[in-house]
Scaffold this motif. Structure first.
Motif, PDB file in Angstrom:
ATOM      1  N   TYR A  41      45.507  50.710  37.714  1.00 40.48           N
ATOM      2  CA  TYR A  41      43.992  50.439  37.743  1.00 40.48           C
ATOM      3  C   TYR A  41      43.096  51.134  36.421  1.00 40.48           C
ATOM      4  O   TYR A  41      42.333  51.633  37.568  1.00 40.48           O
ATOM      5  CB  TYR A  41      43.440  49.886  38.841  1.00 40.48           C
ATOM      6  CG  TYR A  41      45.078  48.760  39.638  1.00 40.48           C
ATOM      7  CD1 TYR A  41      45.007  47.374  38.540  1.00 40.48           C
ATOM      8  CD2 TYR A  41      45.300  49.314  40.415  1.00 40.48           C
ATOM      9  CE1 TYR A  41      45.885  46.750  39.439  1.00 40.48           C
ATOM     10  CE2 TYR A  41      45.802  48.629  40.991  1.00 40.48           C
ATOM     11  CZ  TYR A  41      45.902  47.027  40.186  1.00 40.48           C
ATOM     12  OH  TYR A  41      47.281  46.263  41.247  1.00 40.48           O
ATOM     13  N   GLN A  92      50.037  44.032  47.626  1.00 46.78           N
ATOM     14  CA  GLN A  92      49.673  43.059  48.787  1.00 46.78           C
ATOM     15  C   GLN A  92      49.649  43.586  49.847  1.00 46.78           C
ATOM     16  O   GLN A  92      49.171  42.734  50.726  1.00 46.78           O
ATOM     17  CB  GLN A  92      50.200  41.895  48.376  1.00 46.78           C
ATOM     18  CG  GLN A  92      48.933  41.695  47.046  1.00 46.78           C
ATOM     19  CD  GLN A  92      49.321  39.827  46.276  1.00 46.78           C
ATOM     20  OE1 GLN A  92      49.847  39.761  47.056  1.00 46.78           O
ATOM     21  NE2 GLN A  92      48.097  40.160  45.423  1.00 46.78           N
ATOM     22  N   ALA A 148      51.208  44.498  42.507  1.00 45.30           N
ATOM     23  CA  ALA A 148      49.943  44.095  42.984  1.00 45.30           C
ATOM     24  C   ALA A 148      50.587  43.539  44.227  1.00 45.30           C
ATOM     25  O   ALA A 148      50.526  43.387  45.490  1.00 45.30           O
ATOM     26  CB  ALA A 148      49.085  42.973  42.196  1.00 45.30           C
ATOM     27  N   LEU A 183      44.458  42.660  41.968  1.00 40.71           N
ATOM     28  CA  LEU A 183      44.499  42.670  43.082  1.00 40.71           C
ATOM     29  C   LEU A 183      45.976  41.896  43.717  1.00 40.71           C
ATOM     30  O   LEU A 183      46.822  41.764  44.738  1.00 40.71           O
ATOM     31  CB  LEU A 183      44.627  43.582  44.142  1.00 40.71           C
ATOM     32  CG  LEU A 183      44.179  45.422  44.216  1.00 40.71           C
ATOM     33  CD1 LEU A 183      42.988  46.011  44.818  1.00 40.71           C
ATOM     34  CD2 LEU A 183      45.813  46.363  44.054  1.00 40.71           C
TER      35      LEU A 183
END
Length: 325
Positions: free
Chosen positions: A181, A97, A93, A85
């Motif tokens: 993920y 964020q 990512a 992340l």
């Protein structure tokens, strides 16, 4: 001689019974058609705010035995997930964020730099990820290129592009996040019963409504409608023990509750609500078999008896004509 008592129904009474049947049929048909017109409609939100005696079963049906929101225990590899992340070179990512808190990102950067995870990182990261799950769906037509390297099922892409809402959105986002993920987050269990419940509710309401409006298989339609109403009543029963001390808390957690229990919206029920009254009305409709008064049952009934002679009542000795003296 065996005599059967026949209670005659006047034309006025028959008309009112038929109008009652058609009105309830329209109610069921309208509810079913509205749900059929929404491809992403699901009864999950309704089931999740249930408070009756079957509440545990209804809520388990809504989640399929697996909760879409994450817990700290769901994160299989905390350092690996935090590092992924915090990767500024990963467009996905970076997009995630934007929805995360600065202190969480700072802790993730420290892990990516080789530092041991902070004690508060698991809880903070889980909370931020759950906020992502409740937020906008990351997969859209504009962001589809970002997922080019991610093996997303076609069905999941269609669901994401369909602008899901509520619990359905959380589930779709969870599946997307688990696909991005896979080494760090477990996949969400497939709920096989909820689609069946959605299908049964949508088509069941529609068919019951059609049967009642047309007077076709009226007793069967009335029985089916009564079954639905029993489930609706038990999901949110107007009982004191199920209504005290939960309004404020549940409204905060589930906006749907506001529509269901908003004061003045549908009255102040206690034990008896509209589902209960409609249940009794369907019982009357089925008992009088109003489809034969004015409906397709007046044609289907005699036709069925001709095609199926086994349903005819055998003659008894008292039915034989008495010979003349």
């Amino acid at each position: 001689m065996n005599e059967r008592k026949v209670h005659a129904v006047s034309n006025w009474q028959a008309l009112m019974l038929v109008l009652l049947r058609v009105a309830i049929g329209w109610h069921f048909l309208r509810e079913g058609m509205i749900k059929l017109s929404k491809p992403n409609w699901s009864c999950a939100e309704y089931l999740q705010v249930s408070t009756g005696p079957l509440s545990p079963a209804f809520k388990a049906l809504a989640t399929g035995g697996g909760e879409a929101l994450l817990t700290v225990e769901d994160i299989k590899d905390l350092p690996g997930l935090a590092t992924s992340l915090a990767n500024m070179d990963d467009p996905l990512a970076v997009r995630f964020q934007e929805k995360m808190h600065d202190d969480t990102l700072l802790m993730a950067d420290m892990v990516a730099s080789g530092s041991p995870p902070h004690a508060k990182l698991p809880a903070k990261l889980t909370a931020d990820l759950n906020s992502l799950l409740k937020g906008e769906v990351p997969y859209t037509e504009k962001t589809a290129k970002l997922f080019a390297k991610i093996d997303l099922p076609k069905a999941l892409k269609r669901q994401a592009l369909g602008n899901p809402q509520g619990q359905k959105r959380v589930e779709v986002n969870r599946r997307i996040l688990s696909a991005v993920y896979p080494k760090h987050l477990p996949a969400l269990k497939t709920n096989k019963l909820l689609p069946l419940a959605n299908f049964t509710t949508k088509w069941g309401l529609t068919l019951v409504g059609l049967g009642l409006m047309l007077g076709a298989c009226t007793r069967l339609a009335a029985l089916g409608g009564m079954g639905f109403l029993v489930l609706f009543y038990l999901a949110l029963p107007p009982w004191p023990e199920t209504m005290q001390g939960i309004d404020t808390m549940t409204q905060l957690a589930h906006p749907l509750w506001t529509a269901l229990r908003q004061p003045g919206r549908e009255g102040n029920y206690l034990f008896i609500d509209k589902n209960f009254v409609e249940f009794l009305a369907l019982g009357v409709i089925g008992a009088f078999n109003t489809g034969r008064m004015m409906g397709l049952d007046s044609v289907l009934g005699p036709l069925a008896r001709r095609l199926c002679p086994c349903g005819k009542r055998p003659k008894s000795d008292g039915d034989e004509p008495t010979p003349a003296a």
